[in-house]
Motif scaffolding. Structure first.
Motif, PDB file in Angstrom:
ATOM      1  N   LEU A   6     -22.047 -34.810  11.235  1.00  0.00           N
ATOM      2  CA  LEU A   6     -22.505 -35.853  10.331  1.00  0.00           C
ATOM      3  C   LEU A   6     -22.938 -37.045  11.189  1.00  0.00           C
ATOM      4  N   ARG A  32     -28.209 -39.348   7.527  1.00  0.00           N
ATOM      5  CA  ARG A  32     -27.605 -40.119   6.434  1.00  0.00           C
ATOM      6  C   ARG A  32     -27.711 -39.399   5.094  1.00  0.00           C
ATOM      7  N   PHE A  35     -24.749 -37.987   3.031  1.00  0.00           N
ATOM      8  CA  PHE A  35     -23.863 -38.800   2.210  1.00  0.00           C
ATOM      9  C   PHE A  35     -24.530 -39.261   0.914  1.00  0.00           C
ATOM     10  N   LEU A  41     -22.253 -33.532   0.038  1.00  0.00           N
ATOM     11  CA  LEU A  41     -21.411 -33.588   1.228  1.00  0.00           C
ATOM     12  C   LEU A  41     -20.353 -32.483   1.194  1.00  0.00           C
ATOM     13  N   GLN A  53     -17.727 -36.349  12.864  1.00  0.00           N
ATOM     14  CA  GLN A  53     -18.213 -37.507  12.129  1.00  0.00           C
ATOM     15  C   GLN A  53     -18.726 -38.561  13.107  1.00  0.00           C
ATOM     16  N   SER A  74     -21.812 -48.157   6.718  1.00  0.00           N
ATOM     17  CA  SER A  74     -22.266 -46.896   7.302  1.00  0.00           C
ATOM     18  C   SER A  74     -21.160 -46.185   8.067  1.00  0.00           C
ATOM     19  N   THR A  78     -18.824 -44.098   4.516  1.00  0.00           N
ATOM     20  CA  THR A  78     -19.097 -42.675   4.751  1.00  0.00           C
ATOM     21  C   THR A  78     -17.803 -41.905   4.988  1.00  0.00           C
ATOM     22  N   SER A  79     -16.864 -42.497   5.699  1.00  0.00           N
ATOM     23  CA  SER A  79     -15.589 -41.818   5.922  1.00  0.00           C
ATOM     24  C   SER A  79     -14.785 -41.711   4.622  1.00  0.00           C
ATOM     25  N   LEU A  81     -16.133 -41.350   1.668  1.00  0.00           N
ATOM     26  CA  LEU A  81     -16.742 -40.259   0.920  1.00  0.00           C
ATOM     27  C   LEU A  81     -16.356 -38.909   1.519  1.00  0.00           C
ATOM     28  N   LEU A  82     -16.274 -38.861   2.858  1.00  0.00           N
ATOM     29  CA  LEU A  82     -15.848 -37.627   3.516  1.00  0.00           C
ATOM     30  C   LEU A  82     -14.427 -37.252   3.098  1.00  0.00           C
TER      31      LEU A  82
END
Length: 286
Positions: A6, A32, A35, A41, A53, A74, A78-79, A81-82
């Motif tokens: 990612l 990107r 995400f 994802l 990541q 960013s 993103t983390s 959402l991961l």
């Protein structure tokens, strides 16, 4: 292994994807767009052995309040959402490697190195950003290996690519006095170290991914100028940096004396342990 990267379309991601593919792994590199939503994802990471990541906006740009928010979102958003995607996946990955940066450490001059045993955090924006980034990644399951990157040197991205045009024209010189310490790593050593870490399934916690010999910015600049056969004379004062980069000037004035104690104690061997060997190799390919 089946590996999804990612942030895999950026400078580090491109090199890492190519290296891991050459090592025989099945690699999916996503930018990107990975995400764009939770379902997308989740599908990307489902049934993968490893997630790496790397997602995060480029730190080496001009900062304003909006860009500082982008630097934060960013990485942290993103983390987050991961984390949700990992919980939703039918067959989640067995390992996660997550990027961070040595800017989390307090500033130190060269000769006063810090390593992974340091738990203090720099009080500035870089320290707070790194702390929030690592806190978000600490919520991931399985617990990730945290990769604290130094300044990555390569020809097609990062700091060196931005420095080369001016140095080739003979415009190299000390930045903001040049005494701030500079902890770096050759892109080839970085991807080799990440590949090596993939073969160490019990690794956990934070590891510094930087070369074992930090040096002052002025010493680094002189080494680069010498390799190019150009003079090193034109100083860049801090006030000029602030005009060009706003608050982002602190990326160039931050003094990071960081060493890779865990990497070296665990047996990783650097191909380019010092700036002379790294710059000589890169300049020969330029």
């Amino acid at each position: 292994m089946k590996i999804v990267i990612l942030g895999g379309t950026g400078f580090v991601g491109r090199h890492l994807s190519r290296h891991l593919t050459e090592q025989g792994h099945q690699v999916t590199a996503q930018g990107r767009s990975a995400f764009k939503d939770l379902d997308h994802l989740t599908q990307l990471i489902d049934n993968q052995d490893v997630v790496i990541q790397l997602a995060g906006a480029n730190i080496g740009e001009r900062w304003n309040e909006a860009y500082k928010r982008e630097l934060y979102d960013s990485r942290i958003a993103t983390s987050e959402l991961l984390q949700k995607a990992l919980a939703k996946a039918n067959t989640p990955p067995e390992r996660i490697l997550a990027a961070s940066a040595i800017g989390i450490y307090p500033q130190r001059p060269c000769g006063q190195p810090l390593d992974e045993r340091c738990t203090d955090v720099d009080p500035g924006f870089l320290g707070h950003l790194g702390q929030a980034w690592e806190a978000a990644n600490a919520q991931l399951t399985p617990a990730p290996l945290i990769m604290r990157f130094g300044v990555v040197l390569g020809l097609d991205g990062g700091a060196l690519a931005k420095m080369l045009p001016a140095f080739r024209l003979g415009g190299g010189g000390p930045v903001a006095g040049g005494q701030q310490c500079f902890s770096w790593i050759h892109i080839d050593d970085l991807v080799a170290a990440i590949s090596w870490a993939l073969g160490q399934p019990t690794l956990s916690g934070a590891i510094n991914f930087c070369a074992p010999e930090p040096l002052t910015q002025a010493a680094f600049g002189r080494t680069l100028a010498h390799a190019l056969g150009r003079p090193f004379w034109l100083p860049m004062p801090e006030v000029a940096l602030k005009i060009l980069f706003g608050e982002g000037a602190q990326v160039l004035t931050h003094s990071s004396c960081v060493v890779p104690t865990r990497l070296t104690e665990l047996g990783f061997k650097f191909t380019y342990p010092n700036a002379t060997s790294a710059i000589k190799h890169l300049v020969s390919r330029a």
